[in-house]
Design an enzyme around this catalytic site. Structure first.
Site, PDB file in Angstrom:
ATOM      1  N   GLU A  35      41.421  26.809  99.731  1.00  0.00           N
ATOM      2  CA  GLU A  35      41.617  28.612  99.354  1.00  0.00           C
ATOM      3  C   GLU A  35      42.949  27.599  98.301  1.00  0.00           C
ATOM      4  OE1 GLU A  35      40.289  28.700 102.944  1.00  0.00           O
ATOM      5  OE2 GLU A  35      42.199  27.514 102.355  1.00  0.00           O
ATOM      6  N   ASP A 257      35.667  23.999  94.243  1.00  0.00           N
ATOM      7  CA  ASP A 257      36.465  24.898  94.159  1.00  0.00           C
ATOM      8  C   ASP A 257      37.139  25.173  92.572  1.00  0.00           C
ATOM      9  OD1 ASP A 257      36.822  24.440  97.176  1.00  0.00           O
ATOM     10  OD2 ASP A 257      37.998  23.205  97.087  1.00  0.00           O
TER      11      ASP A 257
END
Length: 314
Positions: A35, A257
């Site tokens: 994240e 990501d």
């Protein structure tokens, strides 16, 4: 705020030499977390991003917060916990192979996150809530926190983007499949890798995986295909976006990501799905060229400069 995301970020200790860790004497310290990787990637592309988590009230926790904050991410909602430590993981370098990863995260501060940690004011002005399948695997309270955040996003009409990011070291295949398939049904955009898509749906082809996840509730599905690029499907458009050729791959960790950051940037800019997926491929390719999770992510100016490069195209 353009994007809000939350989850665990750990300190990464990477060996300076190749081979089994038992023979390694020296390490480099950095951070790693899906994240926060996406958050940093998005900030470099010119967006405002908030990352929420719990960290140990320890030196590694302070270092992690400072690193992410130093990249321009809003960390004002990060909490420090005296009772639990910041997670750590080690990489083990192998010649001509992806590195092995050893996690030391059980009982970490991030695994103690609760629904009270994500509040209305965190999401009410956001455009996108970004989630991964790592967070619900950390603990039951983390699972509840993810579901709570989705409910808040729905309340405030915030688009929910979900990357399954399956980590079978954290839970069983059966538990991951059940929980993440249910989570995917609540999200607007789902971003599985090809193996993750097969685990979630039982299908093996990108088109069939996307169709199954759309029937499950997602409006948009993008299936990541590694060097081959990605397949995308929505009610309006579908197709393949070619991968970007990278002559020398240094480290694959963080590329997925980076792809997510590029894709979300395209969404925020109002691009079509096909254009956003192509941008994801470009950003992900940059990550392959440098060791580390986030070190290779490009700034928007680098993408602008690379438009004429035949290896980096829309």
């Amino acid at each position: 705020m353009d994007v809000v995301t939350f989850g665990e970020t750990m300190v990464v200790l990477s060996p300076l030499t190749t081979g089994p860790l038992r023979y390694v004497q020296h390490f480099e310290k950095t951070i790693g977390g899906a994240e926060s990787n996406v958050a940093i990637g998005l900030v470099r592309l010119g967006h405002q991003v908030s990352w929420i988590s719990r960290l140990g009230e320890d030196e590694f926790g302070i270092y992690t917060r400072n690193f992410i904050r130093g990249e321009g991410v809003d960390t004002s909602a990060v909490m420090f916990d005296k009772r639990y430590p910041t997670g750590v993981f080690f990489k083990e370098r192998q010649a001509a192979q992806d590195p092995k990863v050893y996690y030391y995260r059980a009982g970490s501060a991030a695994s103690q996150m609760t629904p009270e940690d994500i509040q209305d004011h965190h999401l009410k002005d956001a455009k996108i809530l970004h989630l991964t399948g790592i967070t619900p695997a950390l603990s039951e309270s983390c699972r509840e926190t993810v579901l709570h955040s989705i409910a808040l996003a729905r309340k405030h009409q915030v688009k929910v983007v979900f990357d399954p990011n399956i980590r079978l070291k954290l839970w069983s295949k059966a538990e991951a499949q059940k929980t993440l398939f249910e989570m995917a049904s609540l999200c607007d955009v789902v971003l599985p890798g090809i193996d993750e898509g097969e685990l979630l749906t039982g299908e093996t082809e990108p088109e069939a995986i996307a169709e199954a996840l759309r029937q499950n509730g997602a409006s948009v599905v993008v299936v990541k295909l590694g060097a081959e690029g990605a397949y995308f499907q929505s009610i309006k458009e579908s197709g393949y976006a070619s991968g970007v050729k990278v002559e020398h791959i240094v480290d694959t960790i963080g590329a997925g990501d980076g792809f997510a950051a590029g894709l979300l940037s395209g969404f925020i800019r109002g691009w079509s799905l096909s254009e956003a997926v192509a941008l994801g491929n470009r950003v992900g390719a940059f990550a392959l060229t440098v060791a580390g999770d986030v070190e290779g992510y490009p700034y928007w100016s680098q993408l602008e400069q690379g438009k004429e490069n035949k290896q980096i195209h829309r």
